[in-house]
Structures are given as structure tokens and as C-alpha cells.
Design an enzyme around this catalytic site. Structure first.
Site, PDB file in Angstrom:
ATOM      1  N   SER A  11      20.638 -53.820  45.144  1.00  0.00           N
ATOM      2  CA  SER A  11      20.197 -55.099  45.728  1.00  0.00           C
ATOM      3  C   SER A  11      21.231 -56.210  45.602  1.00  0.00           C
ATOM      4  O   SER A  11      21.072 -57.282  46.182  1.00  0.00           O
ATOM      5  CB  SER A  11      18.862 -55.527  45.115  1.00  0.00           C
ATOM      6  OG  SER A  11      18.985 -55.610  43.720  1.00  0.00           O
ATOM      7  N   ARG A  12      22.282 -55.986  44.807  1.00  0.00           N
ATOM      8  CA  ARG A  12      23.318 -57.031  44.710  1.00  0.00           C
ATOM      9  C   ARG A  12      24.648 -56.393  44.310  1.00  0.00           C
ATOM     10  O   ARG A  12      24.722 -55.197  44.011  1.00  0.00           O
ATOM     11  CB  ARG A  12      22.908 -58.102  43.706  1.00  0.00           C
ATOM     12  CG  ARG A  12      22.890 -57.601  42.270  1.00  0.00           C
ATOM     13  CD  ARG A  12      22.447 -58.681  41.314  1.00  0.00           C
ATOM     14  NE  ARG A  12      23.107 -58.520  40.028  1.00  0.00           N
ATOM     15  CZ  ARG A  12      22.776 -59.211  38.941  1.00  0.00           C
ATOM     16  NH1 ARG A  12      21.810 -60.099  38.988  1.00  0.00           N
ATOM     17  NH2 ARG A  12      23.429 -59.016  37.813  1.00  0.00           N
ATOM     18  N   ASP A  60      13.836 -48.392  36.962  1.00  0.00           N
ATOM     19  CA  ASP A  60      14.530 -48.699  35.716  1.00  0.00           C
ATOM     20  C   ASP A  60      15.201 -47.400  35.296  1.00  0.00           C
ATOM     21  O   ASP A  60      14.534 -46.459  34.846  1.00  0.00           O
ATOM     22  CB  ASP A  60      13.527 -49.173  34.650  1.00  0.00           C
ATOM     23  CG  ASP A  60      14.208 -49.441  33.313  1.00  0.00           C
ATOM     24  OD1 ASP A  60      15.402 -49.126  33.168  1.00  0.00           O
ATOM     25  OD2 ASP A  60      13.531 -49.953  32.405  1.00  0.00           O
ATOM     26  N   ASN A  87      24.999 -46.177  40.562  1.00  0.00           N
ATOM     27  CA  ASN A  87      25.760 -47.427  40.450  1.00  0.00           C
ATOM     28  C   ASN A  87      25.163 -48.405  39.440  1.00  0.00           C
ATOM     29  O   ASN A  87      25.885 -49.228  38.876  1.00  0.00           O
ATOM     30  CB  ASN A  87      25.829 -48.065  41.849  1.00  0.00           C
ATOM     31  CG  ASN A  87      26.225 -49.523  41.804  1.00  0.00           C
ATOM     32  OD1 ASN A  87      27.395 -49.862  41.612  1.00  0.00           O
ATOM     33  ND2 ASN A  87      25.247 -50.420  41.955  1.00  0.00           N
ATOM     34  N   SER A 139      34.046 -47.186  35.283  1.00  0.00           N
ATOM     35  CA  SER A 139      34.753 -48.468  35.130  1.00  0.00           C
ATOM     36  C   SER A 139      36.117 -48.188  34.510  1.00  0.00           C
ATOM     37  O   SER A 139      36.297 -47.154  33.852  1.00  0.00           O
ATOM     38  CB  SER A 139      33.949 -49.374  34.192  1.00  0.00           C
ATOM     39  OG  SER A 139      34.711 -50.487  33.797  1.00  0.00           O
ATOM     40  N   TYR A 152      29.684 -50.450  26.143  1.00  0.00           N
ATOM     41  CA  TYR A 152      29.969 -50.262  27.577  1.00  0.00           C
ATOM     42  C   TYR A 152      31.058 -49.196  27.783  1.00  0.00           C
ATOM     43  O   TYR A 152      30.929 -48.315  28.638  1.00  0.00           O
ATOM     44  CB  TYR A 152      30.396 -51.615  28.163  1.00  0.00           C
ATOM     45  CG  TYR A 152      30.552 -51.652  29.670  1.00  0.00           C
ATOM     46  CD1 TYR A 152      29.446 -51.606  30.509  1.00  0.00           C
ATOM     47  CD2 TYR A 152      31.812 -51.765  30.248  1.00  0.00           C
ATOM     48  CE1 TYR A 152      29.598 -51.665  31.899  1.00  0.00           C
ATOM     49  CE2 TYR A 152      31.965 -51.831  31.628  1.00  0.00           C
ATOM     50  CZ  TYR A 152      30.861 -51.783  32.455  1.00  0.00           C
ATOM     51  OH  TYR A 152      31.013 -51.841  33.820  1.00  0.00           O
ATOM     52  N   ALA A 154      31.835 -46.742  25.771  1.00  0.00           N
ATOM     53  CA  ALA A 154      31.266 -45.421  25.442  1.00  0.00           C
ATOM     54  C   ALA A 154      30.436 -44.905  26.612  1.00  0.00           C
ATOM     55  O   ALA A 154      30.529 -43.731  26.988  1.00  0.00           O
ATOM     56  CB  ALA A 154      30.414 -45.522  24.180  1.00  0.00           C
ATOM     57  N   LYS A 156      30.694 -45.742  29.808  1.00  0.00           N
ATOM     58  CA  LYS A 156      31.505 -45.476  31.010  1.00  0.00           C
ATOM     59  C   LYS A 156      32.431 -44.279  30.829  1.00  0.00           C
ATOM     60  O   LYS A 156      32.739 -43.566  31.789  1.00  0.00           O
ATOM     61  CB  LYS A 156      32.276 -46.743  31.408  1.00  0.00           C
ATOM     62  CG  LYS A 156      31.371 -47.886  31.897  1.00  0.00           C
ATOM     63  CD  LYS A 156      30.572 -47.497  33.139  1.00  0.00           C
ATOM     64  CE  LYS A 156      29.785 -48.629  33.748  1.00  0.00           C
ATOM     65  NZ  LYS A 156      29.028 -48.246  34.941  1.00  0.00           N
ATOM     66  N   ILE A 185      35.858 -56.810  39.413  1.00  0.00           N
ATOM     67  CA  ILE A 185      35.387 -57.008  40.789  1.00  0.00           C
ATOM     68  C   ILE A 185      34.486 -58.246  40.800  1.00  0.00           C
ATOM     69  O   ILE A 185      33.702 -58.468  39.868  1.00  0.00           O
ATOM     70  CB  ILE A 185      34.581 -55.766  41.271  1.00  0.00           C
ATOM     71  CG1 ILE A 185      35.380 -54.453  41.059  1.00  0.00           C
ATOM     72  CG2 ILE A 185      34.148 -55.929  42.732  1.00  0.00           C
ATOM     73  CD1 ILE A 185      36.694 -54.330  41.805  1.00  0.00           C
TER      74      ILE A 185
END
Ligand SMILES: NC(=O)c1ccc[n+]([C@@H]2O[C@H](COP(=O)([O-])OP(=O)(O)OC[C@H]3O[C@@H](n4cnc5c(N)ncnc54)[C@H](O)[C@@H]3O)[C@@H](O)[C@H]2O)c1
Length: 244
Positions: A11-12, A60, A87, A139, A152, A154, A156, A185
């Protein structure tokens, strides 16, 4: 016949750019939203007004039952599924010595277990059809360590291992599984960073700029096209040269 895709966290940000790009290219798309139903509905309306076909359902990723329900709703709307794009992701940045257990758990559960929860609902279906394509959004934090992001990084890095192992399971059926590793980004995720920090980041990037969500969507579009059928188990950094 149009191809059909599922995009989590659509949605974004990067997810929305992927949804819009794929629908412009003729895909029918189901995407998920976590809590902002209104912005998801606005995106569906925009796509419909442009002559595309899309739907949004709540998900979720950290909740297995939610993933079961989401994929069932997506299959009902699309009738067939050709592409899955994992994503949805979050950050809860903090140095490890002050990181709370819930900040560790929420990032691992959403980013890493979340990719398992959703992919698990489709992998048998892809195997049975001997058709499908999976793209996982990791990432540059999965490629290099970044202070303040142990949780984060770990998650990714885990996505990269998940991608490579699944690519080997799926290769014999001709199903590509790949990973993309965006650098910085311009989305709401990076807009949380202080302006001064963003300027320092730009100076570190060889191209001296933050990337656009559309540039990431264009890479995803290529990887789920017929032109990329012999590529599997790979990680594509899209970072203005940051990890060169
Ligand atoms: N923006 C960047 O610089 C950058 C860089 C590298 C990787 N990424 C990755 O790209 C992906 C998209 O990030 P973005 O920049 O568009 O961020 P964003 O915060 O704008 O979007 C993240 C999306 O994930 C969804 N989401 C969050 N938690 C969820 C949950 N538990 N269940 C379902 N959905 C959930 C949100 O609702 C949102 O739609 C993420 O996986 C992120 O880690 C972003």
C-alpha cells in the site's frame, strides 16, 4: 492472458511502486495492507481507474494464520498466481545493548518469519503447477553490517539464505527464486531518518543520491519477466554503488 501477482506490504513505498508497475504492465495484482485500509483502497481505485485489476486484503506477516487467510483471499480473487513478491518489512533500529526483546522479535517475526509464513502458503501450489516465480526484498543491510541494526541485518541476511536454499529446491521445476537488496530508497522508512544523517548517507553513496522506489520496481519487473527465466538464487543490490 494476463499474469497474476501477489505483493506483500503493497500500500505504500517500494511495495506500492511494484504494484503500480506490474498493473501498468498488464498483471492482475493482489497486495496486502497492515492497518491503513484507506490508502490501500485508494491505490486499488487508482489502478481500476487506469483500467487495471487489483485488490487489497489485510495481512500481518508475523502471524501464520493471517498469512493463510491472506493467500486464500488472494487466490480466490486471482484464481491463479504466477508471482509472489515478499516485500513487507519494518525497522526498529537501536544499539544491541539497549535493544528490548520485543524490538528484536518484531523485526525477525515480520521480516524473516513473515517471508516463510506467506511463501509456505504458495510453494506447494507453485510446485504442483511447475510454474511460479518468487522475489524476496532483502536489503544492503543483509549484505553488510550496519551499527544499530542487529535485528534488521539478521532478518535481511536470513532472507538471503532463505532465498538461496529455496532456489535450489525450486530450480528443478523451473521456478526462479531471487532476492533484491536495495540501498537507501526514498520511502517513509528512510524519511524517518534525521536530515543530517541522510546528507551523510548521500555522501557515502558513490552516485550521491537516494534511490527511487520506481527504480526498485523496475528491477522487480525485470526479474519476474520471461527475460529473467534463467536467473535463480541470486541477490541483486540496487544501491547507487554503495556495496560496490
Ligand atoms: N526504503 C529503503 O531504503 C529500503 C532499503 C532496503 C530494503 N528495504 C525493504 O523494502 C521493503 C519495503 O520497504 P519500504 O521502504 O517501502 O518501507 P515502508 O515502511 O514504506 O513500507 C513497508 C510496508 O510493509 C508493511 N508492513 C509492515 N509490517 C507489516 C506486517 N507485520 N505485516 C504486513 N505488512 C507489514 C507496511 O504496512 C508497508 O506497506 C521492506 O522489506 C524494507 O525492509 C527498504
Amino acid at each position: 492472458m494476463s499474469k497474476k501477482a501477489i505483493v506483500t506490504g503493497g500500500s505504500r513505498g517500494i511495495g506500492a511502486a511494484i504494484v503500480e508497475t506490474l498493473t501498468r504492465e498488464g498483471f492482475e495484482v493482489v497486495f496486502s495492507y497492515l492497518s491503513n485500509k484507506e490508502s490501500a483502497e485508494n491505490l486499488v481505485q487508482k489502478i481500476t481507474d487506469q483500467g487495471g485489476r487489483a485488490a487489497a486484503f489485510q495481512l500481518d506477516t508475523s502471524d501464520y494464520e493471517s498469512a493463510v487467510n491472506f493467500v486464500n483471499q488472494a487466490k480466490e480473487f486471482l484464481t491463479e498466481v504466477d508471482v509472489l513478491i515478499n516485500n513487507a518489512g519494518i525497522t526498529r533500529d537501536k544499539s544491541l545493548f539497549i535493544m528490548q526483546k520485543d524490538e528484536w522479535d518484531s523485526v525477525i517475526n515480520t521480516n524473516l518469519s513473515g517471508y516463510f509464513n506467506v511463501t509456505r502458503q504458495l510453494i506447494g501450489y507453485f510446485f504442483k503447477n511447475k510454474r511460479g516465480c518468487i522475489i524476496n526484498v532483502s536489503s544492503v543491510s543483509g549484505l553488510v553490517g550496519i551499527a544499530g541494526q542487529t535485528n534488521y541485518c539478521a532478518s535481511k541476511s536470513g532472507i538471503i539464505g532463505f532465498t538461496r536454499a529455496l532456489a535450489k529446491e525450486a530450480a528443478k521445476l523451473g521456478i526462479p527464486v531471487n532476492c533484491i537488496a536495495p540501498g537507501y530508497i526514498d520511502t517513509e522508512m528512510t524519511r524517518q531518518l534525521p536530515e543530517k544523517h541522510l546528507e551523510e548517507i548521500k555522501n557515502m553513496i558513490p552516485m550521491h543520491r537516494i534511490g527511487k522506489a520506481q527504480e526498485v520496481a523496475d528491477l522487480v519487473s525485470f526479474l519476474c519477466s520471461e527475460k529473467a527465466r534463467y536467473i535463480t538464487g541470486q541477490v541483486f543490490a540496487i544501491d547507487g554503488g554503495l556495496t560496490a
